[in-house]
Scaffold this active site. Structure first.
Site, PDB file in Angstrom:
ATOM      1  N   ASP A 205       0.912  -1.145   0.000  1.00 15.24           N
ATOM      2  CA  ASP A 205       0.000   0.000   0.000  1.00 15.24           C
ATOM      3  C   ASP A 205       0.949   1.190   0.000  1.00 15.24           C
ATOM      4  OD1 ASP A 205      -1.430   2.286   0.853  1.00 15.24           O
ATOM      5  OD2 ASP A 205      -3.027   0.974   1.543  1.00 15.24           O
ATOM      6  N   HIS A 206       1.067   1.868  -1.130  1.00 20.54           N
ATOM      7  CA  HIS A 206       2.169   2.840  -1.225  1.00 20.54           C
ATOM      8  C   HIS A 206       2.023   3.991  -0.238  1.00 20.54           C
ATOM      9  CE1 HIS A 206      -0.477   5.205  -3.881  1.00 20.54           C
ATOM     10  NE2 HIS A 206       0.317   6.225  -3.665  1.00 20.54           N
ATOM     11  N   HIS A 268      -5.764   2.808   1.210  1.00 25.37           N
ATOM     12  CA  HIS A 268      -5.073   3.990   1.729  1.00 25.37           C
ATOM     13  C   HIS A 268      -5.794   4.627   2.926  1.00 25.37           C
ATOM     14  CE1 HIS A 268      -3.015   3.239  -1.900  1.00 25.37           C
ATOM     15  NE2 HIS A 268      -3.733   3.991  -2.701  1.00 25.37           N
TER      16      HIS A 268
HETATM   17  C1  BG6 Z   1      -3.612   4.816  -6.223  1.00 31.77           C
HETATM   18  C2  BG6 Z   1      -4.969   4.889  -6.853  1.00 31.77           C
HETATM   19  O1  BG6 Z   1      -3.511   3.710  -5.371  1.00 31.77           O
HETATM   20  O2  BG6 Z   1      -3.386   5.998  -5.469  1.00 31.77           O
HETATM   21  C3  BG6 Z   1      -5.116   6.116  -7.713  1.00 31.77           C
HETATM   22  O3  BG6 Z   1      -5.199   3.727  -7.642  1.00 31.77           O
HETATM   23  C4  BG6 Z   1      -4.765   7.359  -6.927  1.00 31.77           C
HETATM   24  O4  BG6 Z   1      -6.439   6.229  -8.234  1.00 31.77           O
HETATM   25  C5  BG6 Z   1      -3.412   7.183  -6.232  1.00 31.77           C
HETATM   26  O5  BG6 Z   1      -4.724   8.456  -7.818  1.00 31.77           O
HETATM   27  C6  BG6 Z   1      -3.129   8.340  -5.296  1.00 31.77           C
HETATM   28  O6  BG6 Z   1      -1.811   8.246  -4.846  1.00 31.77           O
HETATM   29  P1  BG6 Z   1      -1.002   9.539  -4.404  1.00 31.77           P
HETATM   30  O7  BG6 Z   1       0.302   9.008  -3.925  1.00 31.77           O
HETATM   31  O8  BG6 Z   1      -0.905  10.415  -5.628  1.00 31.77           O
HETATM   32  O9  BG6 Z   1      -1.819  10.179  -3.345  1.00 31.77           O
END
Ligand code: BG6
Length: 517
Positions: A205-206, A268
């Protein structure tokens, strides 16, 4: 970073990693795809600059295109030139790094390709001294995850794997989404378990790789002053906002199936919520931290059918203007069904039924094409018990809010009341701010740098464990099912707004309002 900068700013100490990876091969499935191009290769190059990677470190890209090693190296150079946070490319670092890049052409479901891969990995072990240690990174479309996991074990490519740091070891890193619902997440896990135990599986989960997300724990447990007030006695409610100004960016196939609830809430937003609400873990070890997050998820009662219309809102953006430019509505996006019922916005009120949080609502909102890109967790405290200041002064008093800004303008801000200078007693709300950028003076590493490094080190603290994933799916599945059963309609909103008006009603019904961000 240069040594002069380190010497002159003590806050910068520790920014260079002191953790060193054992020699290993990182095998990236989906090596010609977008994720590898934009995130993985630039992140690996940045790690090479910061030196936690040993000289033997090797990458093997696997994909369907008929690339040579040289073409893969050229693609990697393009990725780094375009997306690395450190540019221009340092020729000597690149020279060493690029010599460790190799390519293996294969369909993801073709057993013969896995045989070729096996031979290549054995050869590279000999030539580069990688000792049989492997990380398999699944950066393909999710429909291939199960097949790749199963073929890695049946073909014997993942044969050697121990989970721990004792060579040879093997690990598998799986990108999100991990399943589409609880049943498919379990089915995927079963297939992965054929070749990999839970300790070998690293679910990404980045958001957990973001510095500011990790800082939630440091804020809470690295300071003595917050813990005593971090509970129902002092906190009125919590707001978690993950707003995006972008649309679906050409990802119609995926997004039509996912919608905002699966795309953002299941993963997230649940991570942000659990880190904010969890009890102090016994240690900062992977299982201690994840045990506490799981307990939070268990304490969230699933929403009943009767609550679904009051405590959740689903929305979809229509056509309109963003920054003066016309943008299509969701249903006009290329590849989207013109009558699509997929939600691009979700707001929800969740409760956590335990001693710390009973009666404190957590309001969540997330959406595409909102007014701006901002992710924030706001802890709103209760008002003072007795209003000492009367009349206008009392009306000007706002509750204290601690806001943890995940992105952009990363930092922490505490909203307090202060006296306006002058003869009269006038109050004004002011902010006490900590800003990452100005305090540390450097750009924080990208989420993928941290996560790749942790996977190589075998540290799964910042990856989701299967019970966590399953509990989050259970919550989401219940909401999705109730929406279907009750026929909850989609509320439309204009691009550039903060979502549909029903989202305001959701929180205003409780006498509260969304923060203006
Ligand atoms: C991803 C989603 O996991 O996270 C995207 O699939 C979203 O839809 C993105 O735009 C948002 O990531 P960040 O790091 O730009 O907040």
């Amino acid at each position: 970073m240069d040594s002069v900068a380190l010497a002159t700013n003590p806050l910068r100490e520790g920014l260079r990693s002191t953790r060193t990876v054992q020699p290993c091969i990182l095998v990236i499935f989906g090596a010609t795809g977008d994720l590898t191009h934009r995130k993985l290769l630039p992140a690996l190059y940045n790690l090479a600059i910061e030196q936690p990677l040993p000289p033997q470190f090797t990458v093997v890209g696997v994909a369907r295109r008929p690339f040579t090693d040289e073409q893969f190296r050229q693609q990697a150079l393009d990725s780094v030139n375009t997306f690395s946070r450190r540019r221009p490319v340092n020729p000597s670092v690149w020279e060493t790094f690029s010599k460790g890049l190799f390519y293996c052409q294969s369909q993801f479901d073709d057993p013969a390709g896995y045989e070729r891969l096996d031979h290549l990995l054995d050869r590279l072990d000999q030539e580069r001294g990688t000792q049989g240690n492997r990380i398999f990174y699944l950066a393909t479309p999710p429909s291939f995850y199960g097949d790749i996991g199963a073929l890695l074990s049946s073909s014997g490519v993942a044969k050697r794997g121990a989970a721990s740091g004792v060579s040879p070891w093997a690990r598998i890193v799986v990108e999100k989404p991990f399943g589409h619902d609880l049943a498919s997440a379990r089915a995927l896990n079963e297939r992965l378990n054929k070749g990999f135990s839970e300790r070998q599986i690293f679910r990404i989960d980045h958001y957990l790789g973001k510095e500011t997300v990790q800082n939630i724990m440091v804020m809470r447990f690295g300071n003595g002053i917050f813990e005593p007030i971090w509970n129902r006695r002092y906190i009125d409610h919590v707001q978690i906002t993950v707003a995006e100004s972008i649309g679906i960016e050409g990802r119609a196939d995926y997004y039509e199936q996912a919608g905002a609830i699966r795309d953002m809430v299941q993963n997230h937003m649940m991570q942000l919520l659990t880190l904010t609400a969890m009890e102090p873990p016994v240690t900062f070890g992977a299982d201690s931290v994840r045990d506490e997050k799981v307990k939070v998820l268990r304490a969230i009662p699933p929403l009943m059918e009767a609550e679904i219309s009051t405590d959740t809102v689903r929305g979809q953006y229509g056509p309109g203007l963003v920054a003066g430019e016309p943008v299509p509505g969701y249903c006009e996006e290329p590849g989207v069904n013109s009558h699509s019922q997929t939600g691009t916005f979700v707001a929800a009120k969740l409760l956590i039924e335990n001693w710390r949080w009973a009666g404190v609502p957590f309001y969540l909102r997330t959406g595409k094409r909102l007014a701006k890109r901002v992710t924030e967790i706001a802890i709103q405290f209760k008002r003072p018990p007795y209003l000492l200041f009367q009349g206008a002064a009392a009306q000007q008093m706002q509750p204290n809010v601690l806001s943890m800004r995940i992105q952009p303008n990363e930092g922490i801000s505490l909203q307090v009341s202060a006296k306006v200078p002058g003869q009269e007693m006038k109050l004004r709300t002011v902010n006490m701010d900590f800003l990452y950028g100005s305090s540390f003076g450097v750009e924080p590493p990208e989420a993928y740098e941290r996560l790749l490094l942790d996977a190589m080190l075998g540290d799964s603290t910042l990856f989701t464990r299967i019970d966590e994933t399953e509990l989050a799916w259970t919550l989401v599945d219940t909401i999705v099912r109730d929406w279907q059963v009750t026929g909850t309609p989609l509320s439309r909103y204009e691009p550039g707004a903060w979502g549909p008006k029903e989202a305001d009603t959701l929180i205003e019904r409780d006498g509260r309002s969304w923060r203006r961000l």
